[in-house]
Design a protein around this motif. Structure first.
Motif, short mmCIF file in Angstrom:
data_model
loop_
_atom_site.label_atom_id
_atom_site.label_comp_id
_atom_site.label_asym_id
_atom_site.label_seq_id
_atom_site.Cartn_x
_atom_site.Cartn_y
_atom_site.Cartn_z
N SER A 210 91.72 21.28 -30.56
CA SER A 210 93.16 21.49 -30.69
C SER A 210 93.88 21.00 -29.43
CB SER A 210 93.46 22.98 -30.91
OG SER A 210 93.12 23.73 -29.76
N GLN A 211 95.12 20.57 -29.60
CA GLN A 211 95.88 20.04 -28.48
C GLN A 211 96.10 21.09 -27.40
OE1 GLN A 211 96.87 16.88 -27.83
NE2 GLN A 211 95.61 16.35 -29.62
N GLU A 212 96.26 22.35 -27.80
CA GLU A 212 96.46 23.42 -26.81
C GLU A 212 95.23 23.55 -25.91
OE1 GLU A 212 96.94 23.64 -30.00
OE2 GLU A 212 99.05 24.19 -30.31
N LYS A 213 94.04 23.48 -26.50
CA LYS A 213 92.82 23.60 -25.71
C LYS A 213 92.58 22.37 -24.84
CE LYS A 213 91.74 27.64 -27.24
NZ LYS A 213 91.78 28.81 -26.33
N VAL A 214 92.96 21.20 -25.33
CA VAL A 214 92.82 19.98 -24.52
C VAL A 214 93.72 20.07 -23.30
CG1 VAL A 214 93.19 17.49 -24.48
CG2 VAL A 214 92.14 18.56 -26.49
N LYS A 215 94.96 20.49 -23.51
CA LYS A 215 95.90 20.61 -22.38
C LYS A 215 95.44 21.68 -21.39
CE LYS A 215 100.79 21.33 -21.30
NZ LYS A 215 100.47 22.23 -20.16
N ALA A 216 94.96 22.83 -21.91
CA ALA A 216 94.49 23.89 -21.02
C ALA A 216 93.29 23.42 -20.19
CB ALA A 216 94.13 25.12 -21.84
N HIS A 217 92.41 22.63 -20.82
CA HIS A 217 91.24 22.12 -20.10
C HIS A 217 91.65 21.15 -19.02
CE1 HIS A 217 87.24 20.63 -19.30
NE2 HIS A 217 87.55 19.42 -19.72
N TYR A 218 92.57 20.24 -19.33
CA TYR A 218 93.01 19.28 -18.31
C TYR A 218 93.75 19.99 -17.17
CZ TYR A 218 95.53 15.60 -15.94
OH TYR A 218 96.04 14.78 -14.98
N ASP A 219 94.56 20.98 -17.50
CA ASP A 219 95.27 21.73 -16.46
C ASP A 219 94.29 22.42 -15.52
OD1 ASP A 219 97.67 20.95 -17.52
OD2 ASP A 219 98.03 22.81 -18.63
N ARG A 220 93.19 22.93 -16.08
CA ARG A 220 92.19 23.58 -15.24
C ARG A 220 91.52 22.58 -14.31
NH1 ARG A 220 86.72 26.81 -17.27
NH2 ARG A 220 86.19 27.69 -15.22
N LEU A 221 91.18 21.39 -14.84
CA LEU A 221 90.59 20.35 -14.00
C LEU A 221 91.56 19.91 -12.91
CD1 LEU A 221 88.84 18.11 -16.70
CD2 LEU A 221 87.78 19.82 -15.23
N SER A 222 92.84 19.79 -13.26
CA SER A 222 93.85 19.39 -12.27
C SER A 222 93.97 20.42 -11.16
CB SER A 222 95.20 19.20 -12.96
OG SER A 222 95.15 18.17 -13.91
N ASP A 223 93.95 21.70 -11.54
CA ASP A 223 94.05 22.76 -10.53
C ASP A 223 92.86 22.72 -9.57
OD1 ASP A 223 96.39 23.60 -11.70
OD2 ASP A 223 95.45 25.19 -12.88
N VAL A 224 91.67 22.45 -10.10
CA VAL A 224 90.49 22.37 -9.24
C VAL A 224 90.60 21.20 -8.28
CG1 VAL A 224 88.00 21.93 -9.23
CG2 VAL A 224 88.97 23.52 -10.89
N ILE A 225 91.04 20.05 -8.79
CA ILE A 225 91.18 18.87 -7.92
C ILE A 225 92.23 19.12 -6.85
CG2 ILE A 225 91.83 16.44 -7.87
CD1 ILE A 225 90.65 16.19 -10.70
N ASP A 226 93.36 19.71 -7.23
CA ASP A 226 94.43 19.99 -6.26
C ASP A 226 94.00 20.99 -5.19
OD1 ASP A 226 96.10 18.25 -7.56
OD2 ASP A 226 97.07 19.80 -8.78
N SER A 227 93.14 21.94 -5.58
CA SER A 227 92.71 22.96 -4.61
C SER A 227 91.56 22.47 -3.72
CB SER A 227 92.27 24.23 -5.36
OG SER A 227 91.15 23.97 -6.20
N HIS A 228 91.05 21.26 -3.98
CA HIS A 228 89.94 20.72 -3.18
C HIS A 228 90.37 19.45 -2.45
CE1 HIS A 228 87.58 23.50 -5.57
NE2 HIS A 228 86.51 23.23 -4.85
#
Length: 448
Positions: A210-228
């Motif tokens: 689902s698009q909601e889960k795809v967006k949530a997954h990418y947001d999580r990856l983005s947050d990890v990259i930004d915090s590292h």
């Protein structure tokens, strides 16, 4: 049953027919279950009933304050999912009894087949499927009345009537369930699905993340990259890989390749920004040579290059293979004693030797000699593909599982010496109640 079993059950229900759908969610399921109704449904001994009542009434800690629990099962408790399933048990039978499937007989003559309503539930999420909208609407009323008996109700904001193929009352076709989007698309004669008779359906059933889960997954990856941003490359890769592997494996049973490729492209752009931020005064070529490398046949791999160590590479979504999930048959259970089926499915079974379970899974439950499926009461033997007398090794690559009579035929044809009697002391002896007989070259299963 797993989430993938539920998705496969939905696919099997709509793959040949377009249907109306009641996509429903129970409001505060874990918080509002009536304790007395649940205990009555358990129908257990007084001792166990008192213990479960004590667990239900124990209260919930929020910070330093204890809140009483007069209803519901505490979320996070190890017993809550089981008790919630017990409380909701019976929904399927209620719908089947109201709209059973079967043949229609009018005036003593066969008048056709009446499809029944299908209810598929996982925890507190469920869908009801049928070709007739009036049946689905009636099912909603029946379920609402049934839930009132255990102190629950449907959540209006997450309950909707829709259709798998067409727009219905301004509702878009398709629905989301357990993170998957299930929908049927109109297709021409070259891409349409077919029924069991080979007739064109005019549509195709597509299941994707689902698009909601795809967006949530990418947001999580983005947050990890930004915090590292200031962390080493190896630390970033170690943090991202488990997230990517877990998410991609969950959706690896449906049509996900295109979405995987899109996510890999977005993550690449995010990593480029991460690398440029770390070295603002360096050229693009210098940055790319530092963080992206060629490993084997793969180019532009985000990986480390420590001397003397294997490179630590970022896992791509697209590297996860798409493998169709096979739904568990009927009402089978891992505890029903069908060792052949569950060893073939899972590759391990505590009641069966590891070698036999592994070979059953690798051979997909079939005899390597005759190609027929093993049955529960068949006698199975482990055979060396290349006999040890001819230099064959004693390992998994040289083992195969055969029927006893197939083993006799194969042993005769390859000229290897006959089977030896007696038990090999080097092999561990299984429990006697399983009645396994260990031999130097084989394993025989007999019913106790």
């Amino acid at each position: 049953r797993s989430c993938h079993d539920a998705i496969e059950a939905i696919f099997n229900s709509i793959r040949y027919k377009q249907k109306f759908v009641l996509d429903a969610d129970i409001s505060k399921c874990f918080d509002c279950i009536d304790h007395e109704t649940l205990l009555l449904k358990l129908n257990t001994s007084p001792t166990i009933r008192r213990q479960i009542r004590a667990w239900l009434k124990a209260g919930v800690m929020d910070g330093k304050q204890l809140f009483p629990t007069s209803e519901g099962t505490p979320q996070g408790g190890c017993l809550s999912p089981l008790l919630a399933n017990i409380a909701l048990h019976g929904m399927e039978n209620r719908i089947k009894s109201a709209f059973p499937s079967g043949t229609i007989v009018k005036k003593g003559q066969y008048a056709g087949y009446q499809p029944g309503a299908t209810l598929i539930r996982y925890a507190d999420d469920f869908v009801i499927l049928h070709e007739d909208i009036t049946v689905v609407q009636r099912c909603r009323e029946i379920i609402s009345e049934w839930l009132m008996g255990i102190g629950l109700e449907l959540k209006p904001s997450k309950t909707r009537l829709t259709h798998t193929l067409s727009t219905f009352v301004e509702e878009k076709p398709g629905f989301n369930f357990l993170g998957f989007n299930i929908r049927q698309f109109p297709k021409g004669k070259h891409h349409t699905g077919k029924n069991t008779k080979g007739e064109l359906l005019g549509f195709k059933t597509i299941i994707t993340p689902s698009q909601e889960k795809v967006k949530a997954h990418y947001d999580r990856l983005s947050d990890v990259i930004d915090s590292h941003k200031s962390a080493p490359q190896a630390a970033l890769i170690k943090r991202l890989n488990p997230i990517i592997r877990g998410w991609a494996n969950y959706y690896s049973t449906v049509i996900s390749k295109e979405i995987y490729a899109q996510l890999d492209d977005l993550v690449y752009q995010k990593l480029v920004s991460w690398a440029k931020f770390r070295h603002p005064k360096k050229s693009k070529g210098w940055v790319s040579k530092k963080y992206w490398h060629s490993i084997g046949d793969d180019n532009w791999v985000f990986a480390t290059t420590e001397v003397g160590k294997n490179p630590l590479r970022l896992l791509d979504h697209a590297r996860i293979k798409i493998v169709r999930h096979v739904k568990v048959k009927g009402k089978l259970s891992p505890f029903d004693g069908n060792l052949v089926y569950w060893s073939t499915r899972m590759g391990n079974n505590p009641e069966m030797p590891t070698r036999v379970s592994s070979l059953l899974k690798w051979q997909k439950g079939k005899c390597a000699h005759c190609g027929l499926f093993f049955r529960e009461n068949d006698v199975m033997e482990i055979d060396h593909i290349i006999p040890k007398s001819q230099g064959g090794k004693d390992d998994y690559k040289n083992w195969q599982l055969l029927h006893r009579h197939c083993h006799d035929t194969k042993t005769t044809s390859d000229g290897s010496p006959g089977r030896k009697s007696g038990c090999n002391s080097a092999e561990p002896k299984p429990p006697s109640e399983q009645n396994w007989f260990w031999d130097e070259d084989m394993l025989v299963m007999r019913n106790a």
